[in-house]
Design a protein around this motif. Structure first.
Motif, PDB file in Angstrom:
ATOM      1  N   UNK A  96       0.840  -1.198   0.000  1.00  0.00           N
ATOM      2  CA  UNK A  96       0.000   0.000   0.000  1.00  0.00           C
ATOM      3  C   UNK A  96       0.873   1.246   0.000  1.00  0.00           C
ATOM      4  N   UNK A  97       0.336   2.322  -0.613  1.00  0.00           N
ATOM      5  CA  UNK A  97       0.984   3.623  -0.534  1.00  0.00           C
ATOM      6  C   UNK A  97      -0.089   4.692  -0.644  1.00  0.00           C
ATOM      7  N   UNK A  98       0.266   5.906  -0.257  1.00  0.00           N
ATOM      8  CA  UNK A  98      -0.675   7.020  -0.316  1.00  0.00           C
ATOM      9  C   UNK A  98      -0.465   7.833  -1.589  1.00  0.00           C
ATOM     10  N   UNK A  99      -1.570   8.251  -2.187  1.00  0.00           N
ATOM     11  CA  UNK A  99      -1.565   9.189  -3.306  1.00  0.00           C
ATOM     12  C   UNK A  99      -2.475  10.324  -2.871  1.00  0.00           C
ATOM     13  N   UNK A 100      -1.889  11.318  -2.183  1.00  0.00           N
ATOM     14  CA  UNK A 100      -2.708  12.320  -1.514  1.00  0.00           C
ATOM     15  C   UNK A 100      -3.540  11.643  -0.431  1.00  0.00           C
ATOM     16  N   UNK A 101      -4.841  11.891  -0.459  1.00  0.00           N
ATOM     17  CA  UNK A 101      -5.736  11.262   0.512  1.00  0.00           C
ATOM     18  C   UNK A 101      -6.197   9.874   0.073  1.00  0.00           C
ATOM     19  N   UNK A 102      -5.801   9.450  -1.108  1.00  0.00           N
ATOM     20  CA  UNK A 102      -6.216   8.158  -1.640  1.00  0.00           C
ATOM     21  C   UNK A 102      -5.213   7.071  -1.263  1.00  0.00           C
ATOM     22  N   UNK A 103      -5.736   5.888  -0.994  1.00  0.00           N
ATOM     23  CA  UNK A 103      -4.877   4.733  -0.692  1.00  0.00           C
ATOM     24  C   UNK A 103      -4.782   3.839  -1.920  1.00  0.00           C
ATOM     25  N   UNK A 104      -3.557   3.604  -2.350  1.00  0.00           N
ATOM     26  CA  UNK A 104      -3.312   2.781  -3.537  1.00  0.00           C
ATOM     27  C   UNK A 104      -2.736   1.425  -3.133  1.00  0.00           C
ATOM     28  N   UNK A 105      -3.022   0.435  -3.970  1.00  0.00           N
ATOM     29  CA  UNK A 105      -2.395  -0.876  -3.836  1.00  0.00           C
ATOM     30  C   UNK A 105      -1.540  -1.114  -5.072  1.00  0.00           C
ATOM     31  N   UNK A 106      -0.297  -1.524  -4.850  1.00  0.00           N
ATOM     32  CA  UNK A 106       0.663  -1.692  -5.930  1.00  0.00           C
ATOM     33  C   UNK A 106       1.029  -3.162  -6.068  1.00  0.00           C
ATOM     34  N   UNK A 107       0.851  -3.694  -7.273  1.00  0.00           N
ATOM     35  CA  UNK A 107       1.401  -5.013  -7.607  1.00  0.00           C
ATOM     36  C   UNK A 107       2.715  -4.756  -8.335  1.00  0.00           C
ATOM     37  N   UNK A 108       3.797  -5.306  -7.813  1.00  0.00           N
ATOM     38  CA  UNK A 108       5.136  -4.971  -8.300  1.00  0.00           C
ATOM     39  C   UNK A 108       5.926  -6.252  -8.564  1.00  0.00           C
ATOM     40  N   UNK A 109       6.534  -6.303  -9.735  1.00  0.00           N
ATOM     41  CA  UNK A 109       7.421  -7.423 -10.070  1.00  0.00           C
ATOM     42  C   UNK A 109       8.852  -6.886  -9.999  1.00  0.00           C
ATOM     43  N   UNK A 110       9.615  -7.361  -9.030  1.00  0.00           N
ATOM     44  CA  UNK A 110      10.884  -6.728  -8.684  1.00  0.00           C
ATOM     45  C   UNK A 110      11.977  -6.939  -9.723  1.00  0.00           C
ATOM     46  N   UNK A 111      11.892  -7.976 -10.516  1.00  0.00           N
ATOM     47  CA  UNK A 111      12.934  -8.248 -11.511  1.00  0.00           C
ATOM     48  C   UNK A 111      12.860  -7.267 -12.672  1.00  0.00           C
ATOM     49  N   UNK A 112      11.639  -7.015 -13.164  1.00  0.00           N
ATOM     50  CA  UNK A 112      11.450  -6.156 -14.337  1.00  0.00           C
ATOM     51  C   UNK A 112      11.025  -4.731 -13.974  1.00  0.00           C
ATOM     52  N   UNK A 113      10.562  -4.532 -12.728  1.00  0.00           N
ATOM     53  CA  UNK A 113       9.939  -3.280 -12.274  1.00  0.00           C
ATOM     54  C   UNK A 113       8.554  -3.073 -12.874  1.00  0.00           C
ATOM     55  N   UNK A 114       7.994  -4.087 -13.545  1.00  0.00           N
ATOM     56  CA  UNK A 114       6.606  -3.998 -13.991  1.00  0.00           C
ATOM     57  C   UNK A 114       5.708  -3.770 -12.782  1.00  0.00           C
ATOM     58  N   UNK A 115       4.695  -2.934 -12.970  1.00  0.00           N
ATOM     59  CA  UNK A 115       3.797  -2.670 -11.844  1.00  0.00           C
ATOM     60  C   UNK A 115       2.443  -2.169 -12.331  1.00  0.00           C
ATOM     61  N   UNK A 116       1.437  -2.418 -11.506  1.00  0.00           N
ATOM     62  CA  UNK A 116       0.149  -1.753 -11.698  1.00  0.00           C
ATOM     63  C   UNK A 116      -0.281  -1.183 -10.364  1.00  0.00           C
ATOM     64  N   UNK A 117      -0.923  -0.019 -10.422  1.00  0.00           N
ATOM     65  CA  UNK A 117      -1.325   0.721  -9.228  1.00  0.00           C
ATOM     66  C   UNK A 117      -2.838   0.875  -9.254  1.00  0.00           C
ATOM     67  N   UNK A 118      -3.495   0.392  -8.212  1.00  0.00           N
ATOM     68  CA  UNK A 118      -4.956   0.293  -8.174  1.00  0.00           C
ATOM     69  C   UNK A 118      -5.492   1.119  -7.008  1.00  0.00           C
ATOM     70  N   UNK A 119      -6.619   1.806  -7.228  1.00  0.00           N
ATOM     71  CA  UNK A 119      -7.246   2.606  -6.178  1.00  0.00           C
ATOM     72  C   UNK A 119      -8.649   2.075  -5.909  1.00  0.00           C
ATOM     73  N   UNK A 120      -8.806   1.213  -4.891  1.00  0.00           N
ATOM     74  CA  UNK A 120     -10.129   0.645  -4.616  1.00  0.00           C
ATOM     75  C   UNK A 120     -11.195   1.696  -4.330  1.00  0.00           C
ATOM     76  N   UNK A 121     -10.839   2.750  -3.592  1.00  0.00           N
ATOM     77  CA  UNK A 121     -11.851   3.708  -3.146  1.00  0.00           C
ATOM     78  C   UNK A 121     -12.323   4.649  -4.250  1.00  0.00           C
ATOM     79  N   UNK A 122     -11.693   4.596  -5.430  1.00  0.00           N
ATOM     80  CA  UNK A 122     -12.086   5.465  -6.536  1.00  0.00           C
ATOM     81  C   UNK A 122     -12.500   4.608  -7.736  1.00  0.00           C
TER      82      UNK A 122
END
Length: 315
Positions: A7-33
């Motif tokens: 989890x990380x904060x984007x302003x007042x929004x809480x994001x969930x990050x799926x991260x692949x450490x080898x390639x740095x591929x990632x997707x960032x999802x905001x459940x509350x929005x």
């Protein structure tokens, strides 16, 4: 394991990050929005491409009226005057389009989704979110809607939606995803597009379908000075159809693969915004205004569901 979810904060929004450490591929999802994907980064060779264009600040994202990356359910695009007939009954949806003419883009956008599950495997990681529609204005049905976002070790990003009718009567259902795609800092003029269709939907002045006509543009087509704001009937030779954005200068192709067949993603919207810095490529399970025309519309019997998958990758 090469995958992590945090989890990380984007302003007042809480994001969930799926991260692949080898390639740095990632997707960032905001459940509350509305459960949107705010960022999707995929690697091709030495370059990590951020391929989704969304508003750059939390405030701009919350205020966005262009539906960037939004999930559109139980209908996508426009329903004229917000009115539709289903099984002999008339219904009135809230007219929420800019200007107040039509209902647009469904009932789940901007709403707070529930985080159902986070799963990490050796070769993929996923997050599942859900939202329950319960007798909404103009849509007096009970439908459980969920979406699972999966990042795979081979670089594929997958969106799978499911919808189940938990009510006592049949209900209409249509799903679409509304992402704006980009390839680095290059603008649209330099790209080619490959659209899997030979037929497009014709619209009236209110952007409501009035028929179809042949689409015979040679593919892939250079986007230089070309403008699209069209819905296409997808042509598939198998269980999937693929739309491509091609950057020859960067030696990269973005592939958006949509599952086709009965009840699946058999329609496609392509839109080039005036800024010419991205292209909206939107897989749809039904035609625009399907709540009235029935074209591609899924009708869910009580206790029954529907699902479909969109897959994104770089080559």
């Amino acid at each position: 394991m090469p995958f992590e979810i945090f989890k990380q904060q984007f302003g007042d929004l809480t994001e969930y990050v799926i991260h692949e450490t080898t390639t740095e591929n990632r997707c960032v999802v905001i459940p509350e929005l509305g459960g949107i994907v705010r960022q999707l980064s995929l690697r091709k060779g030495l370059t990590l491409f951020s391929v989704l264009k969304t508003p750059p600040t939390p405030a701009a994202l919350v205020a966005d009226t262009k539906s960037a990356s939004e999930l559109l359910f139980p209908f996508a695009s426009r329903i004229p005057d917000g009115k539709y007939k289903f099984l002999g009954k008339e219904y009135q949806l809230r007219k929420n389009e800019d200007g107040g003419l039509n209902a647009i883009h469904g009932l789940v956008r901007k709403n707070h989704f529930h985080l159902d599950e986070q799963v990490i495997h050796e070769d993929n990681a996923s997050i599942q979110l859900s939202y329950a529609i319960d007798n909404a204005e103009g849509y007096p049905f009970q439908v459980h809607f969920s979406v699972r976002y999966t990042l795979h070790a081979d670089g594929r990003f997958e969106l799978k939606y499911e919808a189940k009718n938990n009510g006592q009567s049949p209900c209409p259902a249509m799903f679409g995803w509304h992402p704006y795609w980009m390839l680095g800092n290059e603008d649209v003029e330099a790209w080619k597009i490959n659209i899997p269709s030979k037929r497009l939907v014709t619209f009236n002045e209110n952007l409501i379908p009035i028929g179809t006509e042949p689409f015979d543009m040679a593919m892939p087509a250079l986007l230089h000075r070309k403008e699209f704001d069209n819905c296409f009937i997808v042509e598939a030779n198998g269980p999937h159809a693929v739309t491509e954005l091609i950057s020859k200068n960067q030696d990269v192709t973005l592939r958006i693969e949509q599952e086709t067949g009965e009840g699946k993603f058999n329609y496609l919207v392509v839109y080039t915004p005036p800024a010419r810095d991205c292209v909206a490529i939107e897989a749809l399970t039904a035609n625009v205004d399907a709540f009235n025309t029935g074209e591609g519309l899924n009708i869910l019997a009580p206790g029954h569901g529907i699902d479909g998958t969109i897959t994104v990758s770089l080559t």
